[in-house]
Design a protein around this motif. Structure first.
Motif, PDB file in Angstrom:
ATOM      1  N   GLY A   3       0.886  -1.105   0.050  1.00  0.00           N
ATOM      2  CA  GLY A   3       0.078   0.140  -0.024  1.00  0.00           C
ATOM      3  C   GLY A   3       1.119   1.255   0.086  1.00  0.00           C
ATOM      4  O   GLY A   3       1.938   1.429   0.618  1.00  0.00           O
ATOM      5  N   ALA A   4       0.520   2.181  -0.709  1.00  0.00           N
ATOM      6  CA  ALA A   4       0.931   3.565  -0.845  1.00  0.00           C
ATOM      7  C   ALA A   4       0.511   4.558   0.554  1.00  0.00           C
ATOM      8  O   ALA A   4      -0.387   4.249   0.942  1.00  0.00           O
ATOM      9  N   VAL A   5       1.548   5.195   0.748  1.00  0.00           N
ATOM     10  CA  VAL A   5       1.255   6.365   1.718  1.00  0.00           C
ATOM     11  C   VAL A   5       0.946   7.814   1.156  1.00  0.00           C
ATOM     12  O   VAL A   5       1.922   8.148   0.280  1.00  0.00           O
ATOM     13  N   ALA A   6       0.065   8.349   1.401  1.00  0.00           N
ATOM     14  CA  ALA A   6      -0.293   9.584   0.779  1.00  0.00           C
ATOM     15  C   ALA A   6       0.791  10.462   1.035  1.00  0.00           C
ATOM     16  O   ALA A   6       1.301  10.596   1.966  1.00  0.00           O
ATOM     17  N   GLY A   7       1.283  11.225   0.019  1.00  0.00           N
ATOM     18  CA  GLY A   7       2.156  12.393   0.154  1.00  0.00           C
ATOM     19  C   GLY A   7       3.681  11.810   0.287  1.00  0.00           C
ATOM     20  O   GLY A   7       4.501  12.424   0.668  1.00  0.00           O
ATOM     21  N   VAL A   8       3.932  10.517   0.186  1.00  0.00           N
ATOM     22  CA  VAL A   8       5.216   9.900   0.298  1.00  0.00           C
ATOM     23  C   VAL A   8       5.885   9.370  -1.222  1.00  0.00           C
ATOM     24  O   VAL A   8       4.944   8.793  -1.865  1.00  0.00           O
ATOM     25  N   ASP A   9       6.841   9.619  -1.552  1.00  0.00           N
ATOM     26  CA  ASP A   9       7.408   9.493  -2.823  1.00  0.00           C
ATOM     27  C   ASP A   9       7.367   7.805  -2.897  1.00  0.00           C
ATOM     28  O   ASP A   9       8.005   7.189  -2.107  1.00  0.00           O
ATOM     29  N   PRO A  10       6.743   7.019  -3.831  1.00  0.00           N
ATOM     30  CA  PRO A  10       6.557   5.647  -3.728  1.00  0.00           C
ATOM     31  C   PRO A  10       8.060   4.885  -4.041  1.00  0.00           C
ATOM     32  O   PRO A  10       8.099   3.847  -3.752  1.00  0.00           O
ATOM     33  N   LYS A  11       9.072   5.817  -4.414  1.00  0.00           N
ATOM     34  CA  LYS A  11      10.388   5.176  -4.416  1.00  0.00           C
ATOM     35  C   LYS A  11      11.100   5.167  -3.300  1.00  0.00           C
ATOM     36  O   LYS A  11      12.159   4.207  -2.997  1.00  0.00           O
ATOM     37  N   VAL A  12      10.833   5.853  -2.154  1.00  0.00           N
ATOM     38  CA  VAL A  12      11.330   5.798  -0.867  1.00  0.00           C
ATOM     39  C   VAL A  12      10.532   5.132   0.080  1.00  0.00           C
ATOM     40  O   VAL A  12       9.454   5.333   0.260  1.00  0.00           O
ATOM     41  N   PRO A  13      11.209   3.928   0.324  1.00  0.00           N
ATOM     42  CA  PRO A  13      10.609   3.121   1.100  1.00  0.00           C
ATOM     43  C   PRO A  13       9.731   3.801   2.434  1.00  0.00           C
ATOM     44  O   PRO A  13      10.581   4.766   2.960  1.00  0.00           O
ATOM     45  N   VAL A  14       8.759   3.195   3.136  1.00  0.00           N
ATOM     46  CA  VAL A  14       8.179   3.966   4.474  1.00  0.00           C
ATOM     47  C   VAL A  14       8.500   3.599   5.494  1.00  0.00           C
ATOM     48  O   VAL A  14       8.372   3.993   6.701  1.00  0.00           O
ATOM     49  N   GLU A  15       9.372   2.376   5.479  1.00  0.00           N
ATOM     50  CA  GLU A  15       9.882   2.028   6.757  1.00  0.00           C
ATOM     51  C   GLU A  15      11.413   1.438   6.630  1.00  0.00           C
ATOM     52  O   GLU A  15      11.911   0.903   5.672  1.00  0.00           O
ATOM     53  N   LEU A  16      11.929   1.521   7.695  1.00  0.00           N
ATOM     54  CA  LEU A  16      13.626   1.427   7.861  1.00  0.00           C
ATOM     55  C   LEU A  16      13.561   0.522   9.019  1.00  0.00           C
ATOM     56  O   LEU A  16      13.224   0.889  10.259  1.00  0.00           O
ATOM     57  N   ARG A  17      14.270  -0.517   8.826  1.00  0.00           N
ATOM     58  CA  ARG A  17      14.134  -1.695  10.096  1.00  0.00           C
ATOM     59  C   ARG A  17      15.584  -1.756  10.085  1.00  0.00           C
ATOM     60  O   ARG A  17      16.081  -2.941   8.993  1.00  0.00           O
ATOM     61  N   MET A  18      16.180  -1.870  11.072  1.00  0.00           N
ATOM     62  CA  MET A  18      17.900  -2.147  11.324  1.00  0.00           C
ATOM     63  C   MET A  18      18.156  -2.791  12.430  1.00  0.00           C
ATOM     64  O   MET A  18      18.264  -2.296  13.389  1.00  0.00           O
ATOM     65  N   PRO A  19      18.327  -4.169  12.461  1.00  0.00           N
ATOM     66  CA  PRO A  19      19.085  -4.949  13.407  1.00  0.00           C
ATOM     67  C   PRO A  19      20.608  -4.496  13.647  1.00  0.00           C
ATOM     68  O   PRO A  19      21.073  -4.345  12.668  1.00  0.00           O
TER      69      PRO A  19
END
Length: 152
Positions: A3-19
């Protein structure tokens, strides 16, 4: 994640998860990566400053309760409600709600060199003051994620 997030560039992931290693050395690396994501989302300098303080406090607390050679996970997410930062650790213990802020007097602190850094306990108070909301999400494996949502 879908799903897309309104106002967010779809090329930039909306989550960063870093162990990451549960080490103070990880804090700088985590901030560098999170800051780049916040910049890509167009976050201003003041909001990034608050995010930096929040992330540092959440990481310090997670590192303190994680066994040596253990791992923590840093999260940064943008959704329709804004931006949230979180840090997961393996400890099931829930953080204590911060005490109400009181005015400290010089005599309230132990400033002897051997105890100078033992006057802490303000981390979650700082997070609470800077965040729009914050909380704890238990994990199925017994750990938890302590998170804070940035003020809009």
């Amino acid at each position: 994640m879908s799903g897309a997030v309104a106002g967010v560039d779809p090329k930039v992931p909306v989550e960063l998860r870093m162990p990451m290693a549960a080490s103070p050395a990880s804090v700088g690396l985590a901030w560098t990566l999170v800051e780049q994501r916040l910049l890509s989302w167009g976050l201003g300098e003041d909001a990034r400053y608050d995010a930096h303080l929040i992330l540092a406090e959440l990481m310090a607390n997670a590192i303190a309760v994680t066994p040596a050679a253990g791992c923590i996970t840093v999260y940064c997410r943008r959704d329709v409600a804004g931006i949230a930062l979180g840090v997961g650790d393996p400890d099931p213990g829930l953080p204590h709600n911060p005490a109400p802020v009181t005015e400290l007097q010089p005599g309230d602190l132990d400033l002897r060199p051997e105890h100078f850094d033992d006057n802490g306990g303000w981390g979650l108070t700082i997070v609470t003051a800077l965040a729009a909301t914050c909380g704890v999400t238990p994990l199925p494996d017994g750990g938890k994620v302590v998170w804070a949502r940035l003020k809009p």
